[in-house]
Design a protein around this motif. Structure first.
Motif, PDB file in Angstrom:
ATOM      1  N   ILE A 150       0.478  -6.075 -12.274  1.00  0.00           N
ATOM      2  CA  ILE A 150      -0.568  -5.757 -11.307  1.00  0.00           C
ATOM      3  C   ILE A 150      -1.240  -4.455 -11.752  1.00  0.00           C
ATOM      4  O   ILE A 150      -0.565  -3.501 -12.152  1.00  0.00           O
ATOM      5  CB  ILE A 150      -0.004  -5.607  -9.882  1.00  0.00           C
ATOM      6  N   LEU A 151      -2.566  -4.408 -11.682  1.00  0.00           N
ATOM      7  CA  LEU A 151      -3.346  -3.210 -11.987  1.00  0.00           C
ATOM      8  C   LEU A 151      -4.008  -2.712 -10.713  1.00  0.00           C
ATOM      9  O   LEU A 151      -4.621  -3.499  -9.985  1.00  0.00           O
ATOM     10  CB  LEU A 151      -4.429  -3.496 -13.032  1.00  0.00           C
ATOM     11  N   ILE A 152      -3.889  -1.419 -10.441  1.00  0.00           N
ATOM     12  CA  ILE A 152      -4.599  -0.794  -9.326  1.00  0.00           C
ATOM     13  C   ILE A 152      -5.675   0.092  -9.921  1.00  0.00           C
ATOM     14  O   ILE A 152      -5.383   1.042 -10.664  1.00  0.00           O
ATOM     15  CB  ILE A 152      -3.654   0.044  -8.440  1.00  0.00           C
ATOM     16  N   VAL A 153      -6.942  -0.220  -9.610  1.00  0.00           N
ATOM     17  CA  VAL A 153      -8.081   0.499 -10.188  1.00  0.00           C
ATOM     18  C   VAL A 153      -8.900   1.136  -9.082  1.00  0.00           C
ATOM     19  O   VAL A 153      -8.790   0.771  -7.915  1.00  0.00           O
ATOM     20  CB  VAL A 153      -8.952  -0.443 -11.048  1.00  0.00           C
ATOM     21  N   ASN A 154      -9.733   2.094  -9.460  1.00  0.00           N
ATOM     22  CA  ASN A 154     -10.564   2.794  -8.493  1.00  0.00           C
ATOM     23  C   ASN A 154     -11.596   1.864  -7.870  1.00  0.00           C
ATOM     24  O   ASN A 154     -12.195   1.020  -8.552  1.00  0.00           O
ATOM     25  CB  ASN A 154     -11.286   3.965  -9.161  1.00  0.00           C
ATOM     26  N   ALA A 155     -11.822   2.048  -6.574  1.00  0.00           N
ATOM     27  CA  ALA A 155     -12.775   1.207  -5.858  1.00  0.00           C
ATOM     28  C   ALA A 155     -14.176   1.312  -6.454  1.00  0.00           C
ATOM     29  O   ALA A 155     -14.894   0.316  -6.559  1.00  0.00           O
ATOM     30  CB  ALA A 155     -12.800   1.605  -4.382  1.00  0.00           C
ATOM     31  N   ALA A 156     -14.562   2.517  -6.868  1.00  0.00           N
ATOM     32  CA  ALA A 156     -15.901   2.715  -7.420  1.00  0.00           C
ATOM     33  C   ALA A 156     -16.102   1.950  -8.717  1.00  0.00           C
ATOM     34  O   ALA A 156     -17.236   1.649  -9.099  1.00  0.00           O
ATOM     35  CB  ALA A 156     -16.166   4.203  -7.640  1.00  0.00           C
ATOM     36  N   ASN A 157     -14.995   1.635  -9.408  1.00  0.00           N
ATOM     37  CA  ASN A 157     -15.083   0.959 -10.703  1.00  0.00           C
ATOM     38  C   ASN A 157     -14.579  -0.474 -10.663  1.00  0.00           C
ATOM     39  O   ASN A 157     -14.453  -1.116 -11.713  1.00  0.00           O
ATOM     40  CB  ASN A 157     -14.272   1.736 -11.746  1.00  0.00           C
TER      41      ASN A 157
END
Length: 446
Positions: A150-157
């Motif tokens: 699982i990857l957690i990425v920034n909402a803006a990106n």
């Protein structure tokens, strides 16, 4: 040969450097250089948006999502996390799944950290770089199984990251201009885990009392498992009979805190159960303002401020060089990143200003003792103890206790050229790069 290539591309493997005739034919099927796309969507909500509005939260639009800014005040919520516990809605964060036989090698290709070091139940921090060595995003990688992450990425990106990962997976992108044959070992399956009726969202329970609050909602078996959970590890638990993933990670600088990946359909139920369980401990719902002030005080980067952004800040300049594993033979952007590392002249520092001074804003110019502009403030927050912020300055000014002049007016470094002389408005000093929290309490003493 060119006609045959167009008619039957499956017969060709132009990526192999030894492919006979490949050099002549690659121009016919050259993969494109990466060009970031402008991706937009209507303003989104999280499963808890209605709850926030009922709770009279001050709402704002952030990264394309309608989110709570604060419920009481940013300072009160900040203090709650540092002294007791705070609960955050992170439903805006991107959650991707990477699975399949080649999942590990794919993540070793696209991230700067080494996914192969992770065992199931462990996580790591890292970066996505483009072929030019620039930061596309920072992210957390969680390993669920041998072939599932699982990857957690920034909402803006979120949209940009998804587009990038899909393009790499589909072989559409030139990954290394110097070695155009480089490509993924094989395809992976990419899923956006927030989508659909069975989607999941992220909640964050942070602060010294967070563990004791969470223990109230667990079975005897799960309580023992939670007590054994170490920093950056995660496990599957059940709250109110609902399966969740509980990770001992967070973005507030607290040594004790958890991120909970819960079904969208049960997010509000679990949110309210946590608030009720934490009532006696002083748990407070917290908004984006406290989340930003906490990470700033802790010295944690925000994409666009201490990473990438107008200053094109790279991981080693931000203080996160260990998360770029240069022992790996290759990852996207490695060649360009090495060149930048050999020309390392700037560094993000954390600074402190005594209380009672005028607020310092991101974008303010930084000057040395001679009054010469040497850097720029990237983030700053006003706390009761004083102001804490981060600034990009020359490496020779990064030593602890180095004085920094912070220009309140004109309020932005835009248009101020290096070498200009300005009045020194406020003096601050460099402090250790990251906040050091106290030793954890023993179980039952939170």
């Amino acid at each position: 040969a060119e006609d045959l290539l167009r008619a039957h591309p499956e017969l060709f493997s132009l990526g192999k450097p030894y492919f006979i005739g490949g050099k002549a034919l690659r121009g016919e099927a050259q993969r494109a250089s990466y060009v970031p796309k402008t991706l937009e969507r209507p303003v989104q909500t999280t499963p808890l948006t209605s709850w926030h509005k009922r709770a009279k939260a001050r709402m704002t639009v952030f990264a394309g999502y309608e989110m709570p800014l604060w419920y009481t005040s940013a300072l009160a919520e900040h203090r709650a996390v540092r002294e007791r516990a705070g609960l955050f809605d992170l439903g805006h964060m991107g959650i991707f799944e990477v699975s399949g036989r080649y999942a590990e090698s794919f993540l070793n290709l696209v991230t700067t950290n080494y996914a192969g070091w992770l065992h199931p139940g462990q996580s790591q921090y890292g970066f996505l770089l483009d072929p030019n060595g620039q930061v596309l995003d920072d992210l957390m990688v969680y390993r669920l199984a041998r072939d599932r992450f699982i990857l957690i990425v920034n909402a803006a990106n979120e949209l940009k990251d998804w587009d990038w990962l899909c393009a790499v997976n589909e072989g559409q992108i030139l990954l290394d201009p110097e070695r155009p044959w480089v490509e993924p070992d094989g395809p992976v399956t990419l899923r956006n885990l927030k989508e659909g009726e069975n989607g999941v969202v992220d909640l964050a329970l942070q602060g010294p009392a967070s563990r004791s609050i969470l223990l109230k909602l667990l079975s005897s078996r799960d309580k023992h498992r939670l007590l054994a959970l170490r920093r950056t590890e995660f496990l599957e638990l059940s709250i109110l009979g609902i399966p969740i993933i509980c990770a001992r990670t967070g973005y507030t600088g607290e040594t004790m805190g958890y991120e909970l990946f819960v079904p969208k359909s049960a997010a509000e139920k679990i949110w309210e159960a946590l608030l009720e369980a934490g009532r006696e401990k002083g748990l407070m719902p917290c908004g984006l303002a406290a989340r930003d002030s906490l990470r700033t005080e802790a010295g944690l980067p925000l994409y666009g401020h201490e990473l990438a952004g107008p200053q094109n800040i790279l991981p080693h300049e931000a203080g996160f060089a260990p998360y770029v594993k240069l022992h790996k033979p290759f990852f996207i952007g490695r060649t360009a990143y090495l060149k930048a590392l050999n020309n390392w002249k700037r560094e993000v520092v954390r600074f402190f200003v005594e209380p009672g001074r005028r607020p310092i804003r991101a974008g303010a110019a930084v000057v040395d003792q001679s009054g010469t502009v040497v850097g720029v403030v990237t983030s700053c927050v006003v706390l009761e103890e004083g102001q804490v912020g981060m600034a990009l300055v020359p490496r020779e000014l990064a030593k602890v206790d180095t004085p920094l002049g912070l220009v309140v007016s004109p309020g932005s470094s835009e248009g101020i050229q290096p070498g200009a002389r300005l009045p020194l408005i406020i003096w601050g000093r460099v402090v250790p790069r990251f906040l050091r929290r106290e030793t954890l309490p023993a179980p039952g003493e939170e």
